[in-house]
Design a protein around this motif. Structure first.
Motif, PDB file in Angstrom:
ATOM      1  N   ILE A  92      48.669 -15.369  -6.240  1.00 36.89           N
ATOM      2  CA  ILE A  92      47.837 -16.559  -6.031  1.00 36.89           C
ATOM      3  C   ILE A  92      46.359 -16.175  -6.070  1.00 36.89           C
ATOM      4  O   ILE A  92      45.545 -16.831  -6.700  1.00 36.89           O
ATOM      5  N   TYR A  93      46.060 -15.062  -5.422  1.00 38.89           N
ATOM      6  CA  TYR A  93      44.671 -14.607  -5.445  1.00 38.89           C
ATOM      7  C   TYR A  93      44.243 -14.290  -6.872  1.00 38.89           C
ATOM      8  O   TYR A  93      43.132 -14.592  -7.310  1.00 38.89           O
ATOM      9  N   HIS A  94      45.154 -13.683  -7.614  1.00 44.55           N
ATOM     10  CA  HIS A  94      44.877 -13.351  -9.013  1.00 44.55           C
ATOM     11  C   HIS A  94      44.498 -14.614  -9.793  1.00 44.55           C
ATOM     12  O   HIS A  94      43.543 -14.621 -10.573  1.00 44.55           O
ATOM     13  N   LEU A  95      45.203 -15.705  -9.546  1.00 41.91           N
ATOM     14  CA  LEU A  95      44.901 -16.961 -10.235  1.00 41.91           C
ATOM     15  C   LEU A  95      43.521 -17.505  -9.854  1.00 41.91           C
ATOM     16  O   LEU A  95      42.833 -18.091 -10.683  1.00 41.91           O
ATOM     17  N   HIS A  96      43.130 -17.263  -8.599  1.00 46.36           N
ATOM     18  CA  HIS A  96      41.798 -17.709  -8.164  1.00 46.36           C
ATOM     19  C   HIS A  96      40.697 -17.122  -9.057  1.00 46.36           C
ATOM     20  O   HIS A  96      39.669 -17.732  -9.279  1.00 46.36           O
ATOM     21  N   GLN A  97      40.941 -15.904  -9.559  1.00 50.63           N
ATOM     22  CA  GLN A  97      39.929 -15.240 -10.394  1.00 50.63           C
ATOM     23  C   GLN A  97      39.548 -16.075 -11.608  1.00 50.63           C
ATOM     24  O   GLN A  97      38.462 -15.947 -12.135  1.00 50.63           O
ATOM     25  N   PHE A  98      40.470 -16.897 -12.085  1.00 49.40           N
ATOM     26  CA  PHE A  98      40.214 -17.642 -13.311  1.00 49.40           C
ATOM     27  C   PHE A  98      39.718 -19.058 -13.066  1.00 49.40           C
ATOM     28  O   PHE A  98      39.289 -19.724 -13.990  1.00 49.40           O
ATOM     29  N   PHE A  99      39.819 -19.517 -11.821  1.00 50.38           N
ATOM     30  CA  PHE A  99      39.487 -20.924 -11.580  1.00 50.38           C
ATOM     31  C   PHE A  99      38.472 -21.129 -10.457  1.00 50.38           C
ATOM     32  O   PHE A  99      37.958 -22.217 -10.312  1.00 50.38           O
ATOM     33  N   SER A 100      38.228 -20.108  -9.661  1.00 52.69           N
ATOM     34  CA  SER A 100      37.369 -20.315  -8.501  1.00 52.69           C
ATOM     35  C   SER A 100      36.075 -19.521  -8.650  1.00 52.69           C
ATOM     36  O   SER A 100      36.049 -18.493  -9.342  1.00 52.69           O
TER      37      SER A 100
END
Ligand code: AMP
Ligand code: TRP
Length: 327
Positions: A238-246
């Protein structure tokens, strides 16, 4: 530089496709001679429905235009509209050994799925892909990591051909994004893919509620208990996904909050869902508009096929001449 990439018309696009390939095509079309193809011949190599395929083809075209593929900037067409792709496939198949094809990871994996009936098309899949690429003297091929081996094979075929026939093909190079292999929401050991069930991926047309629901049941960091472990949240899917959207600020807050147990997974996931949806919403709105006019999409694809075929016919003539097929 000359760029080629393709995608199968096999239903919905997911975040893996988007971050691993499609978003990169949109960016790269600004500075390269881009050719993007909906590779419907490839789709025949897996389970497909003849009655659904035409609709899926138009839907994929609609999705890609909604994401930002601009037919003024990229040559955008359907593979089977340019028969030179399959014509070159045969020629190239005579420059690669059976052993090399059998060694392809995707072939090995997919032939396991139905051991008793392994289609020859599955074996030939990477030769058709090499033909797609080499036909246009492509230099760069933006794809996700799972396709790199096929690009390596295309390079090898180009080398074999050039060695025997004389310098003809350029050896293409794969180009990856910062998300070359996005993982499944349910199993962080497995790549995100359409084939593993709806809750394992986020589709580009998911609503905010669906995204929240899917993220809600997504696996977080398996080692999260060791909260003091530096870098723990780096491993969290989930944190990894934050890298692309947050934003950087949001990520810092989330990382600090997560490490010190100040925020729970739930708020971390909620923030992510909102940020993902903020990026997808305009794509979904654009999609709705252009989907109202499928005839216009068909025209765009026909026009693209004409442009692609002009290049393909010219190159094919040269290739046939070199191989000794013209007399
Ligand atoms: P496919 O849906 O398998 O036809 O893939 C279309 C494009 O998306 C290819 O360039 C793939 O390499 C890329 N892709 C598919 N799944 C992922 C993923 N989980 N992460 C990153 N890229 C992906
Ligand atoms: N095999 C690619 C995939 O499944 C699709 C594809 C076909 C492709 N031909 C191509 C990608 C040529 C890049 C270049 O994703």
């Amino acid at each position: 530089m000359k760029l080629f990439s393709g995608i199968q018309p096999s239903g919905t696009l997911h975040l893996g496709n988007y971050l691993g390939a499609v978003k990169n095509w949109i960016k790269l079309q600004e500075e390269h001679e881009s050719i993007i193809s909906i590779v419907n011949y490839h789709a025949l190599s897996s389970d497909f429905s003849a009655s659904l395929l035409p609709k899926q083809t138009i839907e994929m075209a609609t999705d890609l235009i909604a994401c930002g593929i601009d037919p003024q900037k990229s040559i955008f067409f359907v593979q089977s509209d340019v028969p030179e792709h399959t014509e070159l496939t045969w020629i190239l198949s005579c420059f690669v050994s059976l052993g090399e094809l059998k060694r392809m990871t995707q072939f090995k994996e997919k032939s396991q799925e139905n051991k008793k009936n392994v289609k020859a098309g599955l074996l030939y899949y990477p030769v058709l892909m090499a033909a797609d690429i080499l036909l246009y003297q492509t230099q760069i091929v933006p794809v996700g990591e799972d396709q790199l081996q096929h690009i390596e094979l295309a390079r090898m075929i180009a080398r074999n051909f050039n060695k025997k026939i004389g310098k003809t093909f350029i050896e293409p190079r794969g180009v990856l994004t910062k998300a070359p292999r996005l993982m499944s929401l349910k199993n962080p050991q497995e790549k995100m893919s359409k084939s593993k069930g709806e809750n394992t991926y986020i589709a580009l047309n998911d609503s905010l509620e669906t995204i929240e629901k899917k993220l809600g049941s997504a696996i977080t960091d398996p080692a999260r208990k060791k909260i003091s472990d530096p870098g723990t949240s780096q491993k969290c899917n989930i944190y990894h996904l934050h890298q692309f959207f947050s934003t950087l600020k949001e990520r810092e807050e989330i990382e600090q909050g997560c490490r010190r147990a100040k925020i729970g997974c739930l708020s971390c996931k909620k923030a992510l869902a909102q940020n993902i949806f903020a990026e997808l919403k305009p794509i979904q709105e654009k999609r709705k508009k252009i989907a109202e006019n499928p005839e216009k999409i068909k025209k765009i694809l026909q026009k693209g096929a004409k442009k692609a075929q002009q290049i393909a016919q010219k190159n094919m003539k040269e290739i046939k001449e070199k191989v000794g097929l013209l007399f």
